[in-house]
Design an enzyme around this catalytic site. Structure first.
Site, mmCIF file in Angstrom:
data_model
loop_
_atom_site.group_PDB
_atom_site.id
_atom_site.type_symbol
_atom_site.label_atom_id
_atom_site.label_comp_id
_atom_site.label_asym_id
_atom_site.label_seq_id
_atom_site.Cartn_x
_atom_site.Cartn_y
_atom_site.Cartn_z
ATOM 1 N N GLY A 46 0.820 -1.198 0.000
ATOM 2 C CA GLY A 46 0.000 0.000 0.000
ATOM 3 C C GLY A 46 0.856 1.251 0.000
ATOM 4 N N GLN A 51 3.074 9.908 1.159
ATOM 5 C CA GLN A 51 4.392 9.265 1.059
ATOM 6 C C GLN A 51 5.139 9.646 -0.219
ATOM 7 O OE1 GLN A 51 2.600 5.236 2.152
ATOM 8 N NE2 GLN A 51 4.686 5.075 2.948
ATOM 9 N N CYS A 90 6.634 -0.444 6.406
ATOM 10 C CA CYS A 90 6.122 0.729 5.689
ATOM 11 C C CYS A 90 7.188 1.184 4.705
ATOM 12 C CB CYS A 90 5.833 1.834 6.703
ATOM 13 S SG CYS A 90 5.296 3.388 5.968
ATOM 14 N N LEU A 91 6.773 1.561 3.504
ATOM 15 C CA LEU A 91 7.752 1.993 2.495
ATOM 16 C C LEU A 91 8.529 3.240 2.934
ATOM 17 C CD1 LEU A 91 5.843 1.394 -0.866
ATOM 18 C CD2 LEU A 91 7.622 -0.012 0.177
ATOM 19 N N HIS A 132 -3.503 0.817 8.054
ATOM 20 C CA HIS A 132 -2.165 1.414 7.956
ATOM 21 C C HIS A 132 -2.195 2.655 7.059
ATOM 22 C CE1 HIS A 132 2.366 1.154 7.576
ATOM 23 N NE2 HIS A 132 2.064 1.894 6.528
ATOM 24 N N GLU A 133 -2.821 2.525 5.899
ATOM 25 C CA GLU A 133 -2.819 3.639 4.950
ATOM 26 C C GLU A 133 -3.700 4.797 5.431
ATOM 27 O OE1 GLU A 133 -0.505 3.546 2.883
ATOM 28 O OE2 GLU A 133 -0.122 1.412 3.068
ATOM 29 N N HIS A 136 -1.848 6.999 7.701
ATOM 30 C CA HIS A 136 -0.987 7.969 6.998
ATOM 31 C C HIS A 136 -1.750 9.255 6.694
ATOM 32 C CE1 HIS A 136 2.856 6.059 6.243
ATOM 33 N NE2 HIS A 136 2.302 4.967 5.750
HETATM 34 NI NI NI Z 1 3.141 3.125 5.358
#
Ligand code: NI
Length: 164
Positions: A46, A51, A90-91, A132-133, A136
């Site tokens: 995701g 991000q 997480c990226l 999670h997203e 953000h």
């Molecule tokens: Ni993330």
């Protein structure tokens, strides 16, 4: 389509709240395509627009199953059920992994990229990814809510190190 630069740990934009999307125009469609490319490039499940430095309530998720990438614009969680202890990364925190408690099921509503409002009932990994997203979009990151003592730092690959 293009790969966008990922905003990483320490970048203050990650703690900012994203704004509602008001129009789904060509610029937004390009952002969505770029987000999908960027997520795939880094093998992410995701990615939220913040991000890649855009404070808009846009999320892409891909579980690499037959559903393909899903695009969630202005998503909200209507209901959660149960708990699951899951491993998460997480990226924006490329080398960090930890355990975290997430709901086992969520009911969420979002606008898709065609402008249609959609309701989804999600379980397991999809429920985790949605939570999670959506965090953000509120400026929250997973490392702030992990189970104490579970943070793991995975060394970057040796090959990568040689280029440092
Ligand atoms: Ni993330």
């Amino acid at each position: 389509m293009a790969i966008r630069n990922l905003r990483l740990e320490g970048d203050e934009i990650l703690s900012k709240k994203s704004r509602e999307v008001e129009v789904i125009d060509d610029k937004l469609q390009t952002l969505i395509d770029d987000m999908i490319d960027t997520m795939h490039k880094y093998n992410g499940v995701g990615l939220a627009a913040v991000q890649v430095g855009i404070l808009k309530r846009v999320v892409v998720i891909d579980l690499y199953d037959d559903k393909g990438p899903i695009v969630l614009i202005n998503p909200v969680i209507l209901k959660t059920k149960g708990e699951q202890e899951v491993d998460e990364g997480c990226l924006s925190f490329p080398n960090k992994f930890a355990k975290i408690i997430r709901p086992e099921e969520v009911v969420a509503e979002y606008t898709d990229r065609e402008g249609k409002r959609v309701k989804v009932k999600a379980k397991d990994l999809l429920a985790q990814a949605i939570c999670h997203e959506l965090d953000h979009l509120e400026g929250e990151v997973f490392v702030d809510k992990i189970l104490p003592g579970t943070l793991e730092y995975i060394e970057p690959e040796k090959e990568q190190k040689r280029h440092d």
